[in-house]
Design a protein around this motif. Sequence first.
Motif, PDB file in Angstrom:
ATOM      1  N   ILE A 117       0.843  -1.210   0.000  1.00  0.00           N
ATOM      2  CA  ILE A 117       0.000   0.000   0.000  1.00  0.00           C
ATOM      3  C   ILE A 117       0.872   1.251   0.000  1.00  0.00           C
ATOM      4  N   GLY A 118       1.859   1.273   0.899  1.00  0.00           N
ATOM      5  CA  GLY A 118       2.738   2.436   1.002  1.00  0.00           C
ATOM      6  C   GLY A 118       3.535   2.665  -0.272  1.00  0.00           C
ATOM      7  N   ALA A 119       4.048   1.575  -0.841  1.00  0.00           N
ATOM      8  CA  ALA A 119       4.858   1.692  -2.057  1.00  0.00           C
ATOM      9  C   ALA A 119       4.007   2.237  -3.201  1.00  0.00           C
ATOM     10  N   PHE A 120       2.768   1.771  -3.280  1.00  0.00           N
ATOM     11  CA  PHE A 120       1.869   2.236  -4.341  1.00  0.00           C
ATOM     12  C   PHE A 120       1.578   3.735  -4.181  1.00  0.00           C
ATOM     13  N   ILE A 121       1.256   4.155  -2.952  1.00  0.00           N
ATOM     14  CA  ILE A 121       0.977   5.576  -2.706  1.00  0.00           C
ATOM     15  C   ILE A 121       2.223   6.419  -3.005  1.00  0.00           C
ATOM     16  N   PHE A 122       3.377   5.921  -2.574  1.00  0.00           N
ATOM     17  CA  PHE A 122       4.628   6.637  -2.840  1.00  0.00           C
ATOM     18  C   PHE A 122       4.843   6.797  -4.350  1.00  0.00           C
ATOM     19  N   GLY A 123       4.584   5.717  -5.085  1.00  0.00           N
ATOM     20  CA  GLY A 123       4.763   5.758  -6.534  1.00  0.00           C
ATOM     21  C   GLY A 123       3.839   6.769  -7.192  1.00  0.00           C
ATOM     22  N   LEU A 124       2.564   6.770  -6.780  1.00  0.00           N
ATOM     23  CA  LEU A 124       1.613   7.750  -7.303  1.00  0.00           C
ATOM     24  C   LEU A 124       2.152   9.166  -7.122  1.00  0.00           C
ATOM     25  N   GLY A 125       2.586   9.446  -5.889  1.00  0.00           N
ATOM     26  CA  GLY A 125       3.091  10.783  -5.572  1.00  0.00           C
ATOM     27  C   GLY A 125       4.319  11.137  -6.387  1.00  0.00           C
ATOM     28  N   ALA A 126       5.234  10.169  -6.515  1.00  0.00           N
ATOM     29  CA  ALA A 126       6.484  10.432  -7.236  1.00  0.00           C
ATOM     30  C   ALA A 126       6.191  10.768  -8.704  1.00  0.00           C
ATOM     31  N   ALA A 127       5.215  10.065  -9.287  1.00  0.00           N
ATOM     32  CA  ALA A 127       4.920  10.299 -10.703  1.00  0.00           C
ATOM     33  C   ALA A 127       4.316  11.679 -10.924  1.00  0.00           C
ATOM     34  N   VAL A 128       3.401  12.120 -10.065  1.00  0.00           N
ATOM     35  CA  VAL A 128       2.768  13.413 -10.330  1.00  0.00           C
ATOM     36  C   VAL A 128       3.628  14.595  -9.896  1.00  0.00           C
ATOM     37  N   SER A 129       4.587  14.373  -8.980  1.00  0.00           N
ATOM     38  CA  SER A 129       5.375  15.529  -8.552  1.00  0.00           C
ATOM     39  C   SER A 129       6.711  15.608  -9.279  1.00  0.00           C
ATOM     40  N   GLY A 130       6.931  14.736 -10.249  1.00  0.00           N
ATOM     41  CA  GLY A 130       8.126  14.847 -11.080  1.00  0.00           C
ATOM     42  C   GLY A 130       9.410  14.500 -10.371  1.00  0.00           C
ATOM     43  N   GLY A 131       9.393  13.457  -9.554  1.00  0.00           N
ATOM     44  CA  GLY A 131      10.634  13.027  -8.934  1.00  0.00           C
ATOM     45  C   GLY A 131      10.390  12.312  -7.621  1.00  0.00           C
ATOM     46  N   CYS A 132      11.238  11.301  -7.365  1.00  0.00           N
ATOM     47  CA  CYS A 132      11.119  10.555  -6.120  1.00  0.00           C
ATOM     48  C   CYS A 132      11.867  11.312  -5.031  1.00  0.00           C
ATOM     49  N   ALA A 133      12.225  10.600  -3.956  1.00  0.00           N
ATOM     50  CA  ALA A 133      12.886  11.258  -2.842  1.00  0.00           C
ATOM     51  C   ALA A 133      14.237  11.825  -3.250  1.00  0.00           C
ATOM     52  N   SER A 134      15.084  10.992  -3.880  1.00  0.00           N
ATOM     53  CA  SER A 134      16.403  11.502  -4.258  1.00  0.00           C
ATOM     54  C   SER A 134      16.256  12.548  -5.369  1.00  0.00           C
ATOM     55  N   GLY A 135      15.336  12.311  -6.309  1.00  0.00           N
ATOM     56  CA  GLY A 135      15.129  13.267  -7.394  1.00  0.00           C
ATOM     57  C   GLY A 135      14.684  14.627  -6.895  1.00  0.00           C
ATOM     58  N   THR A 136      13.813  14.629  -5.877  1.00  0.00           N
ATOM     59  CA  THR A 136      13.353  15.898  -5.319  1.00  0.00           C
ATOM     60  C   THR A 136      14.519  16.689  -4.735  1.00  0.00           C
ATOM     61  N   LEU A 137      15.395  15.996  -3.991  1.00  0.00           N
ATOM     62  CA  LEU A 137      16.544  16.679  -3.386  1.00  0.00           C
ATOM     63  C   LEU A 137      17.485  17.224  -4.454  1.00  0.00           C
ATOM     64  N   ILE A 138      17.744  16.413  -5.481  1.00  0.00           N
ATOM     65  CA  ILE A 138      18.635  16.851  -6.564  1.00  0.00           C
ATOM     66  C   ILE A 138      18.054  18.105  -7.224  1.00  0.00           C
ATOM     67  N   ARG A 139      16.742  18.059  -7.498  1.00  0.00           N
ATOM     68  CA  ARG A 139      16.136  19.197  -8.200  1.00  0.00           C
ATOM     69  C   ARG A 139      16.058  20.434  -7.335  1.00  0.00           C
ATOM     70  N   LEU A 140      15.990  20.250  -6.013  1.00  0.00           N
ATOM     71  CA  LEU A 140      16.094  21.409  -5.123  1.00  0.00           C
ATOM     72  C   LEU A 140      17.441  22.094  -5.358  1.00  0.00           C
ATOM     73  N   GLY A 141      18.496  21.285  -5.430  1.00  0.00           N
ATOM     74  CA  GLY A 141      19.836  21.814  -5.661  1.00  0.00           C
ATOM     75  C   GLY A 141      19.984  22.441  -7.029  1.00  0.00           C
ATOM     76  N   GLU A 142      19.266  21.887  -8.016  1.00  0.00           N
ATOM     77  CA  GLU A 142      19.380  22.402  -9.376  1.00  0.00           C
ATOM     78  C   GLU A 142      18.613  23.701  -9.572  1.00  0.00           C
ATOM     79  N   GLY A 143      17.793  24.058  -8.586  1.00  0.00           N
ATOM     80  CA  GLY A 143      17.134  25.365  -8.638  1.00  0.00           C
ATOM     81  C   GLY A 143      15.715  25.358  -9.178  1.00  0.00           C
ATOM     82  N   TYR A 144      15.033  24.213  -9.136  1.00  0.00           N
ATOM     83  CA  TYR A 144      13.641  24.193  -9.584  1.00  0.00           C
ATOM     84  C   TYR A 144      12.728  24.696  -8.472  1.00  0.00           C
TER      85      TYR A 144
END
Lengths: 212, 74, 182
Positions: A117-144
């Motif tokens: 259940i958790g993995a599915f919800i996490f996946g849904l969120g990652a797809a609509v917000s344009g990045g998973c946990a590591s991707g979000t951090l990287i993109r914070l650094g990249e200036g998005y």
Amino acid sequence: MKRQEFRQKSNWQLIFALIIIIFSIYIYLYLNNSVEINLATSWAFGLIVGFILQRSRICFTAALRDPFLFGLTKLSRALILSTIIITIGFAYIQYQQQLGGLPIEGKFVPLGWHIPIGAFIFGLGAAVSGGCASGTLIRLGEGYKLQWIVIVGFIAGSVHGSYDASFWYQLIRSQKSTHLPQLLGWGNALALQIIFLLLLYLLSYWWEKHKF
Amino acid sequence: MDKYLDCTGEPCPLPLIKTEKEMNKLKIGDKLFIELDHTCSMTNIPEWARKKNYEVETEEVDFGEWQITITKTN
Amino acid sequence: MNGKSLLQKLTEKRVSTWNILFKKPWPYWFGGVLLAVVNIIYFAISGEIWSITSGFARLGAWIISLFGVNVETWEAWQYYQYNLPWLDNNSWSNLGIIIGALIAILLAGQFKLKKIKNKKQIITVLIGGWLMGYGARIAIGCNIGGLYTALASLALNGWLYLPFIILGIYFGSKVLIKLINY
């Protein structure tokens, strides 16, 4: 023309990078000398991982999505390769821990419905917000700027999830160890996981050939 | 007819989804210009286009902003 | 001599090495191999295993504790210990990842504050971020702690995680495509 001009003005970015590097080293030394060595190690580890992930454009969401959406599997195969290498390394360290009579460390979570259940919800969120946990951090650094909003939601959701933990963890079915070597023996566990990863690698390779 | 696509500010996978749809509409010999600022799409769009055997050119037009030109060759 | 002096040739060579190291993206496989090696070294020297979202939970819990909420009694901390953010390994590695990526993009000369396209995006990603946080806490792990380092630790829970994160991302992508209605 704007297009040629900006190239000559990129020196400020280099200077800025150098200032941040010096500052980061200072933080490392401070943590190392006056707080705790492990925190300094984590800080250095984070810096290196952030650098590697940005440089190689590795995005876990894309690796799990692009094979199905576009038939691209180059990134997925790179991460499967990465998982094979890290498995061997971790297994060696865990084996040494066992030989030394130490508790075996790893990311073990008791099995139950909370994981799917958790993995599915996490996946849904990652797809609509344009990045998973590591991707979000990287993109914070990249200036998005978009990721500034993602991270607010992310932290709020994490607290919300931790608060609701007592409800969800009723779904835990068994408290047995999930460490494969304890279930199957070292040789079998390691062989099984690596063979399975290699099969996934070949399957992705074949999938891309089939799609294009 | 050449087509211009502004994908600045759009996260992965939207630029590639739009690119795929536009390329299907184009005729052979037409060009698609995509302007984007997402580093991830900047790698997966050219990768996808090369797999399709299209001609791809990329140009950095500003700090962290690129223009990809794809020519439909088949 | 075909028009270029030795000095010119040397500078060109320096520029191209710089471009390969810091400007052009590394190949995926190279990044993947380095990522694995760095993780193994980290585990070996500190005994810590890379994870991200439990750090977010601790940071968020600390923030609401400032408003008088008693967070330390939550059942969740039986599965991942509660620490103050500045004494938490995950918080430091998370911050490191942000700064590391910033250094990388500055060295490439590609840094820019990138704009948000429209208001609909803001709502979508706020919900998306929330779902990620909530989901990661339910499953006790994000794509890193629940999948990458879980698989690395030869944990069965990593294999259980994999098909369902793929399903989630697949449906999420379909929803996103519907939303933009392109």
